[in-house]
Design an enzyme around this catalytic site. Structure first.
Site, PDB file in Angstrom:
ATOM      1  N   GLU A  22      43.510 -38.656  -6.322  1.00 39.60           N
ATOM      2  CA  GLU A  22      43.028 -39.948  -6.840  1.00 39.60           C
ATOM      3  C   GLU A  22      43.885 -41.092  -6.327  1.00 39.60           C
ATOM      4  O   GLU A  22      45.107 -40.987  -6.292  1.00 39.60           O
ATOM      5  CB  GLU A  22      43.074 -39.884  -8.371  1.00 39.60           C
ATOM      6  CG  GLU A  22      41.931 -40.572  -9.039  1.00 39.60           C
ATOM      7  CD  GLU A  22      40.579 -39.922  -8.784  1.00 39.60           C
ATOM      8  OE1 GLU A  22      39.887 -40.345  -7.832  1.00 39.60           O
ATOM      9  OE2 GLU A  22      40.219 -39.010  -9.532  1.00 39.60           O
ATOM     10  N   ASP A  25      42.646 -42.277  -1.187  1.00 37.57           N
ATOM     11  CA  ASP A  25      41.701 -42.271  -0.053  1.00 37.57           C
ATOM     12  C   ASP A  25      41.909 -43.459   0.878  1.00 37.57           C
ATOM     13  O   ASP A  25      41.475 -43.415   2.023  1.00 37.57           O
ATOM     14  CB  ASP A  25      40.240 -42.174  -0.528  1.00 37.57           C
ATOM     15  CG  ASP A  25      39.753 -43.341  -1.347  1.00 37.57           C
ATOM     16  OD1 ASP A  25      40.583 -44.049  -1.972  1.00 37.57           O
ATOM     17  OD2 ASP A  25      38.529 -43.561  -1.387  1.00 37.57           O
ATOM     18  N   GLY A 107      28.729 -46.729 -14.644  1.00 45.48           N
ATOM     19  CA  GLY A 107      30.016 -47.091 -15.254  1.00 45.48           C
ATOM     20  C   GLY A 107      30.781 -45.877 -15.752  1.00 45.48           C
ATOM     21  O   GLY A 107      31.577 -45.969 -16.670  1.00 45.48           O
ATOM     22  N   GLY A 109      32.268 -43.552 -13.441  1.00 47.21           N
ATOM     23  CA  GLY A 109      33.185 -43.037 -12.424  1.00 47.21           C
ATOM     24  C   GLY A 109      32.580 -41.890 -11.636  1.00 47.21           C
ATOM     25  O   GLY A 109      33.295 -41.071 -11.068  1.00 47.21           O
ATOM     26  N   SER A 111      30.223 -42.417  -9.169  1.00 44.06           N
ATOM     27  CA  SER A 111      29.734 -42.953  -7.894  1.00 44.06           C
ATOM     28  C   SER A 111      28.249 -43.261  -7.861  1.00 44.06           C
ATOM     29  O   SER A 111      27.584 -43.026  -6.854  1.00 44.06           O
ATOM     30  CB  SER A 111      30.047 -41.999  -6.740  1.00 44.06           C
ATOM     31  OG  SER A 111      31.395 -41.986  -6.489  1.00 44.06           O
ATOM     32  N   SER A 113      27.106 -46.177  -7.646  1.00 50.01           N
ATOM     33  CA  SER A 113      26.918 -47.248  -6.654  1.00 50.01           C
ATOM     34  C   SER A 113      26.900 -46.692  -5.236  1.00 50.01           C
ATOM     35  O   SER A 113      26.020 -47.036  -4.436  1.00 50.01           O
ATOM     36  CB  SER A 113      27.961 -48.354  -6.815  1.00 50.01           C
ATOM     37  OG  SER A 113      29.226 -47.827  -7.054  1.00 50.01           O
ATOM     38  N   ASP A 156      34.040 -41.739  -2.056  1.00 52.94           N
ATOM     39  CA  ASP A 156      32.740 -41.584  -2.717  1.00 52.94           C
ATOM     40  C   ASP A 156      31.609 -41.439  -1.707  1.00 52.94           C
ATOM     41  O   ASP A 156      30.697 -40.637  -1.872  1.00 52.94           O
ATOM     42  CB  ASP A 156      32.426 -42.818  -3.590  1.00 52.94           C
ATOM     43  CG  ASP A 156      33.547 -43.162  -4.540  1.00 52.94           C
ATOM     44  OD1 ASP A 156      34.402 -42.293  -4.779  1.00 52.94           O
ATOM     45  OD2 ASP A 156      33.568 -44.304  -5.025  1.00 52.94           O
TER      46      ASP A 156
HETATM   47  C1  GLA Z   1      36.878 -45.319  -6.648  1.00 56.17           C
HETATM   48  C2  GLA Z   1      36.808 -45.779  -5.204  1.00 56.17           C
HETATM   49  C3  GLA Z   1      37.351 -44.684  -4.272  1.00 56.17           C
HETATM   50  C4  GLA Z   1      38.723 -44.200  -4.706  1.00 56.17           C
HETATM   51  C5  GLA Z   1      38.749 -43.899  -6.210  1.00 56.17           C
HETATM   52  C6  GLA Z   1      40.131 -43.595  -6.737  1.00 56.17           C
HETATM   53  O1  GLA Z   1      36.023 -44.245  -6.862  1.00 56.17           O
HETATM   54  O2  GLA Z   1      35.488 -46.098  -4.845  1.00 56.17           O
HETATM   55  O3  GLA Z   1      37.370 -45.161  -2.943  1.00 56.17           O
HETATM   56  O4  GLA Z   1      39.728 -45.101  -4.340  1.00 56.17           O
HETATM   57  O5  GLA Z   1      38.226 -44.966  -6.968  1.00 56.17           O
HETATM   58  O6  GLA Z   1      40.575 -42.383  -6.238  1.00 56.17           O
END
Ligand code: GLA
Length: 343
Positions: A22, A25, A107, A109, A111, A113, A156
């Protein structure tokens, strides 16, 4: 693959959970996301309206937008940014009607979007010869960075564009090479919503990213993952914390991929929990309620548990033996009625 019937192009793109790795990236680290059985189902068709019409089943909304309108802080931004990108590339031309149905909670976490952008791009690239998943992922990241204004990494977008449902995708964010690893049937990664909602574009993501860049700069490395723990003591206190998270998380995520390959799930679980503690204390992206939920998850028998994604609320992921999974999830929801099993 997107499918087309009578000029209607369709793509289904999953959400993802990040198992470990986490906030690394964009710092040159290895990440380990896994696509989920929740997905965006999107249809696109050219129209004669001279504008884009976007329809959401989930929000029960229809909106018409100019072909070059900027982002407006609205859910349709993700589709419109992708359509504008595809028009600029010559993949499509003119106004488009897009309708979206989604089972990915917003909202959370997971992904939603990135999945929306990738799904729109996949339908828009349908008539092109072959647009590789990595090309789509990089385009989606550029749209998120430049059009939406969130300076996210590539985690993501690759996860949802290239990952295989049920398999973990080890992605080297520097070389962008990736490899899928199956999860053995006797273990499950359960994804649960904590009941605390979050939003990425509220500025906190940007601040954390800037702190990482400043730490790398001060330490004289291109990627913060390359810095050494011994060197961070000269940084100011909050930059030193961010650096400690990034350096230790990069190490944990490499160890986790090895543990997955060796089927050492006790070690994998421990690394997940250590990751959570580091996100809590050093990256400072957890919230007290999720810290408490993680403690309960472990007390109820999970081998490991952690907040996932950018944090500040949303989902957590727990590693549980398959034979205990149903009972564990029931007990978790009984203890915290706001918690909801997603996958
Ligand atoms: C979000 C961002 C990713 C990554 C995570 C944290 O999901 O879109 O690119 O940085 O947070 O690991």
């Amino acid at each position: 693959m997107p499918t087309a019937a009578a000029g209607i192009y369709r793509a289904t793109v999953p959400g993802r959970v990040n198992l470990i790795g986490e906030w690394i990236d964009f710092n040159g680290g290895l990440v380990l996301p896994m696509p989920l059985p929740v997905a965006i189902d999107l249809q696109r068709q050219a129209n004669n309206l001279g504008q884009d019409r976007i329809i959401s089943e989930q929000f029960e909304e229809v909106g018409d937008f100019g072909l070059e309108d900027p982002a407006a802080g609205h859910w349709s931004d993700y589709v419109r940014g992708a359509l504008q990108y595809a028009r600029a590339k010559g993949w499509i031309s003119g106004g488009q009607t897009v309708s979206i149905a989604s089972s990915i909670p917003v909202g959370a976490g997971l992904s939603s979007s990135a999945a929306t952008i990738v799904a729109t791009l996949k339908t828009a690239a349908s008539d092109m010869k072959h647009v590789a998943p990595l090309t789509i992922a990089l385009a989606a990241q550029a749209i998120e960075n430049d059009y939406i204004g969130v300076p996210c990494g590539i985690l993501d977008q690759v996860a949802v564009a290239a990952g295989e449902p049920g398999a973990a995708l080890a992605l080297d964010t520097r070389t962008r090479q990736y490899q899928s690893h199956n999860i053995p049937d006797d273990w499950r990664f359960l994804v649960l919503h904590s009941g605390v909602s979050r939003a990425l574009s509220d500025g906190r993501y940007k601040t954390r990213r800037e702190e990482c860049m400043a730490a790398a700069d001060n330490l004289g490395v291109d990627y913060l993952c390359d810095a050494r723990l011994d060197d961070i003591s000269g940084l100011d206190a909050s930059l030193a914390r961010r650096a400690r998270h990034v350096i230790t998380e990069a190490d944990r995520s490499r160890q986790a991929v090895d543990a997955l390959i060796a089927s050492d799930f006790a070690l994998f679980g421990q690394l997940m929990t250590d990751s959570h503690l580091s996100l809590q204390a050093d990256m400072q992206v957890s919230v007290p309620r999720i810290d408490e939920i993680v403690r309960v998850a472990l007390a109820l028998g999970a081998a490991g548990a952690r907040i996932t994604g950018a944090g500040f609320g949303g989902c957590f992921v727990a590693l549980v033996e398959s034979k205990q999974a149903a009972q564990w999830a029931d007990a978790m929801v009984r203890r915290h009625p706001d918690v909801k099993l997603i996958a």
